[in-house]
Design a protein around this motif. Sequence first.
Motif, PDB file in Angstrom:
ATOM      1  N   SER A 121       0.838  -1.204   0.000  1.00 25.55           N
ATOM      2  CA  SER A 121       0.000   0.000   0.000  1.00 25.55           C
ATOM      3  C   SER A 121       0.873   1.254   0.000  1.00 25.55           C
ATOM      4  N   ARG A 541      -2.181 -10.093   0.165  1.00 28.02           N
ATOM      5  CA  ARG A 541      -2.829  -8.829   0.554  1.00 28.02           C
ATOM      6  C   ARG A 541      -2.901  -8.622   2.069  1.00 28.02           C
ATOM      7  N   SER A 542      -2.105  -7.689   2.536  1.00 27.72           N
ATOM      8  CA  SER A 542      -1.964  -7.269   3.943  1.00 27.72           C
ATOM      9  C   SER A 542      -0.855  -8.006   4.687  1.00 27.72           C
ATOM     10  N   GLY A 546      -2.073  -9.244   8.651  1.00 27.03           N
ATOM     11  CA  GLY A 546      -3.218 -10.135   8.492  1.00 27.03           C
ATOM     12  C   GLY A 546      -3.245 -11.239   9.544  1.00 27.03           C
ATOM     13  N   SER A 619      -1.952  -1.068  10.471  1.00 29.18           N
ATOM     14  CA  SER A 619      -1.405  -1.677   9.259  1.00 29.18           C
ATOM     15  C   SER A 619      -1.065  -0.569   8.260  1.00 29.18           C
ATOM     16  N   GLN A 620      -0.117  -0.800   7.351  1.00 32.55           N
ATOM     17  CA  GLN A 620       0.652  -1.999   7.164  1.00 32.55           C
ATOM     18  C   GLN A 620       1.878  -2.048   8.082  1.00 32.55           C
ATOM     19  N   ALA A 669     -11.068  -4.485   0.660  1.00 34.50           N
ATOM     20  CA  ALA A 669     -10.129  -5.020   1.653  1.00 34.50           C
ATOM     21  C   ALA A 669     -10.880  -5.628   2.832  1.00 34.50           C
ATOM     22  N   GLU A 724      -4.734  -2.412   1.657  1.00 29.09           N
ATOM     23  CA  GLU A 724      -4.585  -3.579   2.521  1.00 29.09           C
ATOM     24  C   GLU A 724      -5.081  -3.426   3.958  1.00 29.09           C
ATOM     25  N   PRO A 725      -4.859  -2.262   4.605  1.00 25.87           N
ATOM     26  CA  PRO A 725      -5.092  -2.211   6.055  1.00 25.87           C
ATOM     27  C   PRO A 725      -6.437  -2.768   6.517  1.00 25.87           C
ATOM     28  N   VAL A 727      -8.058  -5.165   5.501  1.00 20.38           N
ATOM     29  CA  VAL A 727      -8.084  -6.639   5.541  1.00 20.38           C
ATOM     30  C   VAL A 727      -7.858  -7.114   6.970  1.00 20.38           C
ATOM     31  N   THR A 728      -6.945  -6.422   7.658  1.00 17.51           N
ATOM     32  CA  THR A 728      -6.368  -6.981   8.883  1.00 17.51           C
ATOM     33  C   THR A 728      -7.225  -6.782  10.115  1.00 17.51           C
TER      34      THR A 728
END
Lengths: 762, 238
Positions: A121, A541-542, A546, A619-620, A669, A724-725, A727-728
């Motif tokens: 990201s 991804r992430s 994650g 994140s990330q 995400a 991505e963020p 996702v986590t």
Amino acid sequence: MNTHVKITQGEVADLSRRSFLVGTAAAGLTLGYAVVPGLDTALAATAPSNFDPSVWYSISPDGLVTVTCGKADMGQHIASTMAQIICEELGADWKNMRVQLASNDPKFNDPVLGAQITGGSWSTMMNFDAMSRAGAAGRIALTEAAAGAMGVPAGELTVRNSVISHPKSKKSMTYAEIVKSGKATKTFTPDELKAITLKTPDQYAMIGVSVPQLDIPSKTNGTAKYGIDVMLPGMVFGMVVTPPVRFGATVKSVDDSAAKKVPGFIKAVTLDDKTGSTTGWVVAVANTYANARKAADALKIAYDGGPNAKLSSQSLLDEAKRLQALDDSGQFFVKDGDTVAAFGTAAKVMEAEYTTNINIHAPMEPMNATAELKGDIWHIYSGNQFATRSGAIAAGAAGVDPKFVVMHQMWLGGGFGRRLDADMMVPAVQAAKAVGKPVKVIYSRENDMTMDYSRPLTYQKVKAGLDGDGKLVALNHDVVSAWPTKRWGIPDFLSPSVDKKGPLDAFTVNGADFFYTVPNHNVRAILNEMAHNATPSGQLRSVAPGWTFWAVESMVDEIAHAAGKDPAQYRIEMLDGKGANAGGAQRLRNTLLAAMGLAGYGTKQLPKGEGMGVACVSSQERATASWTACVAHVAVAPSGEVKVKKLTVATDVGTQVHPDNIRAQVEGAALWGLSLAMYEKATLKDGGIEQTNFDTYTPLRMSQTPEVAISVIANGEKATGVGEPAVTVIAPALGNAIFNACGARIRALPITAEAVKAAMKA
Amino acid sequence: MRACIGSSLGIAFPQRTTRSLENLFSARGFQNRIASPREPDHSCGQGWHRPGGCQLPESELSAVSGIMHRQGRKTMPTLNINGHNMSVDAAGDSPLLWAIREQLQMTGTKFGCGIGMCGACTVHVNGEAVRSCQTMVGDVAGKKITTIEGLSAKGDHPLQKAWIAEQVPQCGYCQSGQIMQAASLLAKNNNPTKDEIVAHMDGNLCRCMTYSRIQKAITRAASEMRTASNTSTERRAT
């Protein structure tokens, strides 16, 4: 980007000195500004020429501005975003903007990273300044040329929508007219570029506007060209046959007698891969892909299963537990205070294990590459996230110097980190070499899934110490996994360990260095060598956040409940912004509050069997964090079946370039996070991935999609990443919501009804 | 800042107001914003070329197809695709998907899974949405096949316009299939409920997870189709 990774602006990053990188990379990081290419040509040419104020864009005599994007566009619309940032400072009309994708010429390297790599990201944050300056330089050059032509002072001119006007005299010139005149002659040294005063946010006319994405129309009518769509004269097609073991098998013999009866069959090529990524693979080459598939099915190949042929997910998990139990395993990523002493005096000590299973990228476009040797030059057509490394691997497969490889970037039919890898280059190049024709290799979905560079199986052990007031005073966090970034063999992507035991892969522990204030805090990164060899892992991804936040944000919830406090309030108290956490902690706290407000957290009594859970993440990486929080609302049936009623996500991104795109990315995400948390599970058996297609590996479908409410916070800080963020934050928020709904604490991903039901009874 | 936004684009354009988006998209010159890769390679002698796409001139494309025709097979099935009869040199038991993509060079129809589980390869056969990876060439000879390239003359089917207005695609790879799947629904039912949309679309995977925008776009297109059909009914009535 982790703080330990060298990302020195204005000089060539160490990365480019690696021997496998393209030979002329060292000359690449001039930002294209040391000289302004195109100007001399423009002056000398008789016909009107393009104006190329920087490597990043060119203005043609008809006024069209074509931006060359050095980033892989996998649906995050980064090409359009780069055009938007340039357009802001250039003062061009958005209708005149066009985008194209860069080759692997080092002049298109990321100005901060010094290579062509798309991930983390990072793209917007790391290119914002360079694109802004490139745009501004063009505007200044065009304005000065217009001033000369009009015979007025440049300071009296205004620029809007590709038109430069002199209000006093009512004279005006379009960008097209100025470029046609060939009078834009100003050049910029790097110092002059640095000295340009950029717009301030209150002056923005484009940044913060949801302009129509430039790539979208072509993605509604079938005209967007992906790697799989490449057609070359005389090309033939390759289908890979991969061994039953994910990694380590070798080919003993190939019997192509039956394949020879398939019409159009040309040759079976056993790969000789010096990089070790496609060992044991064979390519069936035929005149059409349908025939290549038939020929592949007809090949009889005998394998030596190699050292990993007996391994299973259980073996990897058992090994992870064994390694974690050893005192001298791994290296320290964080070592603050003295956890041993703190545990000795703690009023309460809690321990928990968190696991995640193997996950597969499975972008909708299966891996593919097309290779053609023309003269001395290998041309590779593929959508790829790491052209710098992939070009070098293609060169290795061809047995030539990397400078003889041209990577033609294509639109990516999904990336998610999978296309950081270069395995698909090897069969394309070696098959093309073997048959003397251009070859397009397309993985079957089965190849794509079973040979994925997967998100590794992870095992985490967390031990927490609370004082008499229920405050968290000590935390030991061990993270055991394969190391995806170590596999790249690029030392600069690894980070020194705090205990000086050699480099560690921070892309397995990022996120564990959170913004909570915990006085005694250890994080150990432990390489699971068995998993590393048996299931070569990749960046999914992430990446690390994650799984690290799955453990941290679940554990913090467990601790809060043990201390008898509201989990959200408990987090807010730990986000006090002391010491190194100043600034970030407060932003995360505010984001959490925003999510709570939007979700109505704690404002009403929920029906029996329903619950809300919170999580918040940085994140990330600590140095590149977006601040993201989620409130998940679930209903849990007595059977353990979980229905996700709503996900509320708040994210602080500093500055919004394209608000609508941010929402699209955050929603995508968040749903990725949901898919990983509840629907996606891959397993290893007899050394091979058991799931081979979308019948057994089952990403989220429309009917499983809950409402996602999003609040984007843009507070004027620098733009951060959004791909991505979110996702986590989902898995822990769901786990915490399930606990609040029914008292079942889930510590393994993906969450299953069976596990929830079993935990309810426990 | 809002004032600047409007002036910059020549129209009032607050953040994500779909009406404004529509105006922008209908503006001239807004289709096909990907730079055309006409530009020839300018080799500078080191193997570095200027960026460009892979699209080939028509003459070279036909050379690719020519490869397929050298197999010397006797019978060449004729397919009716997007209103044109085209003969393909493909075995009757080979998937329609690859005949469309490789032989007819229409690459808008995508390969995703090969087992009918993802919907990326969806085309219409006699108006029904089918998975072209599971449909054999021999079974559709003489039937009316429609691909994304033939859904509308100018890429302006109400669904395609709605896909742009709602800014649905991310990577875009599954979207041809999504649009073709949705088109077969709206052809029969121009006022679907949310449940009907979900039931009809659930076989189409989107790995970027654009599902909510797909739903919105289908609803928008259905609304446009109803308006158009009401208008034409009124016209007939008067």
